[in-house]
Design an enzyme around this catalytic site. Structure first.
Site, short mmCIF file in Angstrom:
data_model
loop_
_atom_site.label_atom_id
_atom_site.label_comp_id
_atom_site.label_asym_id
_atom_site.label_seq_id
_atom_site.Cartn_x
_atom_site.Cartn_y
_atom_site.Cartn_z
N TYR A 162 0.69 -1.15 0.06
CA TYR A 162 0.41 0.18 0.06
C TYR A 162 0.79 1.37 -0.51
O TYR A 162 0.43 1.73 -0.03
CB TYR A 162 -0.70 0.29 1.14
N ASN A 219 -12.87 3.31 -1.69
CA ASN A 219 -12.03 2.94 -1.13
C ASN A 219 -12.86 1.89 -0.39
O ASN A 219 -12.30 2.09 0.70
CB ASN A 219 -10.74 3.02 -1.04
N ARG A 233 -3.97 -10.24 -7.01
CA ARG A 233 -3.58 -10.79 -5.94
C ARG A 233 -4.86 -11.61 -5.19
O ARG A 233 -4.75 -12.39 -7.00
CB ARG A 233 -4.43 -9.55 -4.75
C1 DHK Z 1 -7.94 -2.07 0.47
C2 DHK Z 1 -7.85 -2.99 1.40
O1 DHK Z 1 -7.84 -2.92 2.15
C3 DHK Z 1 -8.07 -4.81 0.74
O2 DHK Z 1 -8.85 -4.77 1.13
C4 DHK Z 1 -8.12 -4.86 -0.61
C5 DHK Z 1 -7.74 -2.55 -0.90
C6 DHK Z 1 -7.93 -3.73 -1.39
C7 DHK Z 1 -6.14 -1.09 -1.77
O3 DHK Z 1 -5.72 -2.17 -2.84
O4 DHK Z 1 -6.73 -0.08 -1.96
O5 DHK Z 1 -8.57 -5.82 -1.19
#
Ligand code: DHK
Length: 144
Positions: A23, A74, A107
């Site tokens: 992230y 998101n 993923r």
């Molecule tokens: C963020 C999350 O916390 C995951 O549960 C998702 C997403 C993907 C992201 O890539 O921002 O699967």
């Protein structure tokens, strides 16, 4: 003045600290600042929120029904599970952009399905936190 919501689901409060190899190292405050630059320049109001609770995200979507021309969301893990968030977005008439920081399609297979994509006008995945800015730029262009 037009209003835009940017909504963030569970665990995104830990952005910058949680699994940075997936992230990234930028925080949610960094994302908010980047979004605010864009909405300020467009003369729009930004309401930027994060919650770990599904009901809270739904309540913000309901609030947006009365006030906003668009939502960037998101939903994080709720993307893959929440019919309730899909239903709330289906009750919203404005623009909806779905953002995923990571490329969810690269993923685990449980991340490949999104309920929210059934409603979204556009989906950004795998562009890092820049995906929020790209989504907002598109929303601003369409809403102007
Ligand atoms: C963020 C999350 O916390 C995951 O549960 C998702 C997403 C993907 C992201 O890539 O921002 O699967």
């Amino acid at each position: 003045m037009k209003t835009v919501y940017v909504l963030n689901g569970p665990n995104l409060n830990l952005l910058g600290k949680r699994q940075p190899e997936i992230y990234g190292r930028e925080t949610l405050a960094d994302v908010e600042a980047a979004c605010r630059k864009l909405t300020d320049a467009a003369g729009m109001e930004l309401r930027f929120h994060q919650s770990n609770a599904e009901f809270q995200l739904i309540d913000w979507i309901h609030e947006a029904r009365e006030t906003a021309c668009g939502i960037v969301i998101n939903p994080a893990a709720f993307t893959h599970t929440s019919v309730a968030i899909l239903d709330a977005l289906n009750a919203f008439d404005g623009l909806v952009f779905e953002v995923h920081i990571s490329n969810v399609h690269k993923r685990e297979s449980f991340r490949h399905h999104s309920y929210v994509s059934l409603r979204a006008d556009g989906v950004l995945a795998g562009c890092g936190v820049q995906g929020y800015e790209l989504a907002l730029q598109r929303l601003i262009r369409l809403a102007a």
